[in-house]
Design an enzyme around this catalytic site. Sequence first.
Site, PDB file in Angstrom:
ATOM      1  N   ARG A  65       0.839  -1.217   0.000  1.00 10.20           N
ATOM      2  CA  ARG A  65       0.000   0.000   0.000  1.00 10.20           C
ATOM      3  C   ARG A  65       0.860   1.248   0.000  1.00 10.20           C
ATOM      4  O   ARG A  65       0.523   2.229  -0.649  1.00 10.20           O
ATOM      5  CB  ARG A  65      -0.924   0.019   1.229  1.00 10.20           C
ATOM      6  CG  ARG A  65      -2.161  -0.860   1.092  1.00 10.20           C
ATOM      7  CD  ARG A  65      -3.246  -0.383   2.064  1.00 10.20           C
ATOM      8  NE  ARG A  65      -3.873   0.831   1.571  1.00 10.20           N
ATOM      9  CZ  ARG A  65      -4.978   0.836   0.815  1.00 10.20           C
ATOM     10  NH1 ARG A  65      -5.528  -0.315   0.450  1.00 10.20           N
ATOM     11  NH2 ARG A  65      -5.507   1.969   0.402  1.00 10.20           N
ATOM     12  N   ASN A 107     -13.880  14.995  -0.071  1.00  9.65           N
ATOM     13  CA  ASN A 107     -14.502  13.701  -0.375  1.00  9.65           C
ATOM     14  C   ASN A 107     -16.016  13.832  -0.280  1.00  9.65           C
ATOM     15  O   ASN A 107     -16.527  14.657   0.472  1.00  9.65           O
ATOM     16  CB  ASN A 107     -14.021  12.631   0.623  1.00  9.65           C
ATOM     17  CG  ASN A 107     -14.596  11.248   0.315  1.00  9.65           C
ATOM     18  OD1 ASN A 107     -14.580  10.805  -0.822  1.00  9.65           O
ATOM     19  ND2 ASN A 107     -15.133  10.600   1.328  1.00  9.65           N
ATOM     20  N   THR A 108     -16.712  13.036  -1.041  1.00  9.87           N
ATOM     21  CA  THR A 108     -18.169  13.001  -0.925  1.00  9.87           C
ATOM     22  C   THR A 108     -18.561  11.598  -0.501  1.00  9.87           C
ATOM     23  O   THR A 108     -18.022  10.609  -0.999  1.00  9.87           O
ATOM     24  CB  THR A 108     -18.850  13.398  -2.256  1.00  9.87           C
ATOM     25  OG1 THR A 108     -20.244  13.229  -2.091  1.00  9.87           O
ATOM     26  CG2 THR A 108     -18.369  12.614  -3.443  1.00  9.87           C
ATOM     27  N   HIS A 109     -19.463  11.518   0.486  1.00  8.14           N
ATOM     28  CA  HIS A 109     -19.854  10.226   1.052  1.00  8.14           C
ATOM     29  C   HIS A 109     -21.380  10.129   1.042  1.00  8.14           C
ATOM     30  O   HIS A 109     -22.047  11.091   1.465  1.00  8.14           O
ATOM     31  CB  HIS A 109     -19.318  10.101   2.478  1.00  8.14           C
ATOM     32  CG  HIS A 109     -19.660   8.791   3.137  1.00  8.14           C
ATOM     33  ND1 HIS A 109     -19.056   7.607   2.804  1.00  8.14           N
ATOM     34  CD2 HIS A 109     -20.585   8.507   4.088  1.00  8.14           C
ATOM     35  CE1 HIS A 109     -19.592   6.625   3.532  1.00  8.14           C
ATOM     36  NE2 HIS A 109     -20.511   7.141   4.322  1.00  8.14           N
ATOM     37  N   ASP A 141      -9.225  13.579   6.294  1.00 11.10           N
ATOM     38  CA  ASP A 141      -8.115  13.602   7.267  1.00 11.10           C
ATOM     39  C   ASP A 141      -7.549  12.178   7.334  1.00 11.10           C
ATOM     40  O   ASP A 141      -7.812  11.359   6.446  1.00 11.10           O
ATOM     41  CB  ASP A 141      -8.592  14.134   8.637  1.00 11.10           C
ATOM     42  CG  ASP A 141      -9.605  13.209   9.307  1.00 11.10           C
ATOM     43  OD1 ASP A 141     -10.138  13.610  10.354  1.00 11.10           O
ATOM     44  OD2 ASP A 141      -9.870  12.100   8.776  1.00 11.10           O
ATOM     45  N   ASP A 145     -13.516   8.677   6.408  1.00 13.72           N
ATOM     46  CA  ASP A 145     -14.757   9.470   6.411  1.00 13.72           C
ATOM     47  C   ASP A 145     -14.928  10.248   7.720  1.00 13.72           C
ATOM     48  O   ASP A 145     -16.043  10.444   8.202  1.00 13.72           O
ATOM     49  CB  ASP A 145     -15.972   8.537   6.200  1.00 13.72           C
ATOM     50  CG  ASP A 145     -15.896   7.846   4.848  1.00 13.72           C
ATOM     51  OD1 ASP A 145     -16.359   6.689   4.763  1.00 13.72           O
ATOM     52  OD2 ASP A 145     -15.368   8.441   3.896  1.00 13.72           O
TER      53      ASP A 145
END
Length: 201
Positions: A65, A107-109, A141, A145
């Site tokens: 990763r 971000n969109t959640h 961050d 989420d």
Amino acid sequence: ARLVVLVSGSGTNLQALLDAIDADPAYGARIVAVGADRDGIAGLERAERAGLPTFTVRLRDHADRAGWDAALTDATGGYDPDLVVSAGFMKIVGPAFLARFGGRIVNTHPALLPSFPGAHGVRDALAYGAKVTGCTVHFVDDGVDTGPVIAQGVVEVRPDDTEDALHERIKEVERRLLVDVVGRLSRDGYRIEGRKVLIPA
Ligand code: GRF
């Protein structure tokens, strides 16, 4: 503002940003590249149709990763973005990415955070029996989420809802919310103070 948008799927949030930029010369942002964690997705086709540079950084092409995170950071950094927009990007960015772009990743959640974080927010809200759910646009961050919330939109859950039907209704709100937030951040600037996001005007 220079935007790099990261996608993993159909890219309808990306498309909403493209359409908003086309429709409003004063929108205040332009997409300089679109990145993905996989090939063969509609999101990349939408980017190519718009004549945008694209890049794909696949986890399986890297030993671990950390290697993937470094490669994603370099590929994104190559376009010198002011703001990175994760629009349906289904990977958790790592320490290298956060070190480089922290405080500038939106971000969109598809749920009302802190409820139902993670990869199945729509399914989890439905299974829980929530009566309302919605979407959250937030800064990223080092958690999942968990970053400072910028905006949220509420969507009613219907008794006969399936995950897909509910997700489609959420996405209608989500696309408008994301376009509005990205435009305001780009035009008006912003400050993050703890969990508060301050956007003048
Ligand atoms: C969005 O609802 C996003 O919040 C979620 O997956 C969806 C992506 O949709 N993670 P699209 O790829 O922008 O159409």
